[in-house]
Design an enzyme around this catalytic site. Structure first.
Site: not given
Ligand code: ADE
Length: 230
Positions: A11, A197
Site C-alpha cells: 500500500e 474486492d
Molecule cells: N481490505 C481489503 N478487502 C477487505 C475486506 N474484504 N475486508 C476487510 N478489509 C479489507
C-alpha cells in the site's frame, strides 16, 4: 511534517521509493521512514493489519513526529453494490463496526471513552483528497462512511449487515483506529481507500488479483494531493 500510514507494504511501497533524504527510525515494532515526498516533508509507516496495530502506530507517529495531519491510505472491500473494484472511497467519517456494547444500552458501534459512533475526518483534507482523486483518469470516487473492524469481510450478508447499520461505502481494518487515535490527540485525519474486492464470497479470489492495482491507485491520489500542496 505530514503523516502517512498504510497497513501493508504493497500500500505504500511506491511512495517510499519516491521519498528522498530518507531517514529511518524504529519504535517498538513500527519503522518510520521520513524525508521529502513530492515536495512535502513526510513520515510514512506500515502499521500492519488491524485496529490495534493501526492505533499503536498512529500514537507512536504522533508522539515521535508531531505531524500536522495523518492520512491512512490503502485498499478496502466495497461497502455496497454501487461501489466497484478499482473505485476510490474518501471517508467523511470512520466507524468501528465491531464495537458492540448494545446489550448494556449503547448504540451499536459506539466507541467507548470518546463516546462516538462516527469518528470525524478532517473536512479540508477530505475535500483535497476528493480533488486529488478527480485528477486520476477513469477512476470513480465515492465519499462517505468507511467501516473498520478486525475482520476480513468475505460474505455479502455480513457486508449488507454492516451497511444497514452504518451506511458504509467501504470495509477495511485500520481507518477507524487511525481516526480514533488522531481524535484522541487532536490531530486532523484522513482515510482514503481503493477497492480491491466486493467484500463478498468472491473476495478470497478478487483480493489477491486486484490488491496491487488498487494500492497503486491510492498511492497515485497521494502523489496528486502532495503535488497540489507544494
Ligand atoms: N481490505 C481489503 N478487502 C477487505 C475486506 N474484504 N475486508 C476487510 N478489509 C479489507
Amino acid at each position: 511534517m505530514i503523516g502517512l500510514i498504510g497497513a501493508m507494504n504493497v500500500e505504500v511501497e511506491n511512495l517510499i521509493a519516491h521519498m528522498t533524504d530518507r531517514q529511518e527510525k524504529t519504535v517498538g515494532m513500527d519503522t518510520f521512514v521520513s524525508g521529502c515526498l513530492f515536495g512535502q516533508e513526510a513520515v510514512l509507516a506500515v502499521c500492519g493489519p488491524g485496529k490495534i496495530n493501526a492505533a499503536l502506530c498512529t500514537q507512536s507517529m504522533i508522539v515521535n513526529y508531531h505531524p500536522q495531519w495523518i492520512l491512512n491510505l490503502g485498499v478496502a472491500g466495497a461497502g455496497e453494490e454501487g461501489v466497484s473494484i478499482g473505485d476510490m472511497v474518501v471517508a467523511e467519517c470512520a466507524v468501528q463496526h465491531d464495537c458492540d456494547t448494545s446489550p448494556i444500552g449503547d448504540p451499536v458501534g459506539l466507541v467507548s471513552k470518546i463516546n462516538l459512533v462516527q469518528i470525524p475526518c478532517d473536512k479540508q483534507l477530505h475535500d483535497a483528497l476528493m480533488a486529488a482523486c478527480a485528477a486520476v483518469e477513469g477512476v470513480k470516487t465515492h465519499s462517505g462512511v468507511i467501516a473498520t473492524g478486525d475482520q476480513f469481510i468475505h460474505s455479502g450478508e455480513k457486508r449488507r449487515a454492516i451497511h444497514e447499520l452504518f451506511g458504509s461505502k467501504a470495509v477495511e481494518m485500520e481507518g477507524g483506529a487511525v481516526a480514533h487515535a488522531c481524535y484522541m490527540n487532536g490531530v486532523p485525519c484522513g482515510v482514503l481507500r481503493s477497492i480491491s474486492d466486493q467484500a463478498d464470497g468472491r473476495s478470497d479470489m478478487d483480493y489477491p488479483a486486484f490488491v496491487k492495482l488498487a494500492a497503486s491507485h491510492s498511492e497515485q491520489v497521494v502523489e496528486n494531493l502532495l503535488r497540489a500542496m507544494a
